[in-house]
Design a protein around this motif. Structure first.
Motif, PDB file in Angstrom:
ATOM      1  N   VAL A  56      47.228  39.916  46.082  1.00  0.00           N
ATOM      2  CA  VAL A  56      46.403  38.167  46.551  1.00  0.00           C
ATOM      3  C   VAL A  56      46.243  37.957  44.588  1.00  0.00           C
ATOM      4  CG1 VAL A  56      44.278  38.580  47.119  1.00  0.00           C
ATOM      5  CG2 VAL A  56      45.526  37.131  47.991  1.00  0.00           C
ATOM      6  N   ARG A  59      42.820  32.977  43.750  1.00  0.00           N
ATOM      7  CA  ARG A  59      42.722  31.070  44.600  1.00  0.00           C
ATOM      8  C   ARG A  59      42.677  32.320  45.586  1.00  0.00           C
ATOM      9  NH1 ARG A  59      45.785  26.425  43.466  1.00  0.00           N
ATOM     10  NH2 ARG A  59      44.692  26.385  41.646  1.00  0.00           N
ATOM     11  N   ASP A  60      44.031  32.906  46.518  1.00  0.00           N
ATOM     12  CA  ASP A  60      43.452  32.948  47.900  1.00  0.00           C
ATOM     13  C   ASP A  60      42.357  34.630  47.821  1.00  0.00           C
ATOM     14  OD1 ASP A  60      45.864  31.367  48.422  1.00  0.00           O
ATOM     15  OD2 ASP A  60      47.060  33.422  48.032  1.00  0.00           O
ATOM     16  N   ARG A  64      40.035  33.557  50.946  1.00  0.00           N
ATOM     17  CA  ARG A  64      39.997  34.637  52.065  1.00  0.00           C
ATOM     18  C   ARG A  64      38.633  35.159  52.247  1.00  0.00           C
ATOM     19  NH1 ARG A  64      43.213  39.817  51.209  1.00  0.00           N
ATOM     20  NH2 ARG A  64      41.856  40.140  50.033  1.00  0.00           N
ATOM     21  N   TYR A 102      42.516  27.561  56.986  1.00  0.00           N
ATOM     22  CA  TYR A 102      42.504  29.077  57.376  1.00  0.00           C
ATOM     23  C   TYR A 102      43.456  29.076  58.137  1.00  0.00           C
ATOM     24  CZ  TYR A 102      41.615  33.384  55.360  1.00  0.00           C
ATOM     25  OH  TYR A 102      42.185  34.669  55.034  1.00  0.00           O
TER      26      TYR A 102
END
Length: 121
Positions: A56, A59-60, A64, A102
């Protein structure tokens, strides 16, 4: 084992350091650009290597980690304002918006239920 290009030592050091920072300093605002400068790695190389190694993008990944931590803090009984401050959101509204985007529910919707409910978050 997947077939992938072997990363140079300084790139591995950079992505490992970035992950450690993001895991332990949840509100850390260091961008990929600043991380790349610190470790002498091109930003694009850092981002690509991070995604290749951890599956991933930076940023992701940061999002998370922050959202998982926020969920845990809310489950412990902390209020959204306290969580937003701890995770260094600019204000509680920004945190609530990020949380809803999210998780698809607001913090209140996720954790505001009566004892008889069997809601599993």
């Amino acid at each position: 084992m997947r077939n992938r290009k072997k990363l140079k030592k300084h790139v591995v050091t950079a992505i490992t350091a970035a992950k450690r920072i993001f895991d332990h300093n949840l509100g850390d605002e260091r961008t990929a650009y600043r991380m790349s400068q610190t470790h002498g790695v091109c930003r694009n190389v850092l981002q690509k290597a991070f995604k290749e190694e951890y599956g991933v993008g930076i940023r992701d990944y940061r999002l998370r980690v922050r959202m998982e931590k926020s969920k845990a803090m809310l489950a412990e009984g902390k209020d959204a304002k306290e969580v937003s401050i701890t995770l260094r959101y600019s204000n509680p509204s920004a945190f609530n918006n990020a949380f809803k985007k999210y998780w698809k529910v607001t913090p209140k919707e996720m954790f505001d239920f009566t004892e008889g409910d069997s809601f599993c978050a």
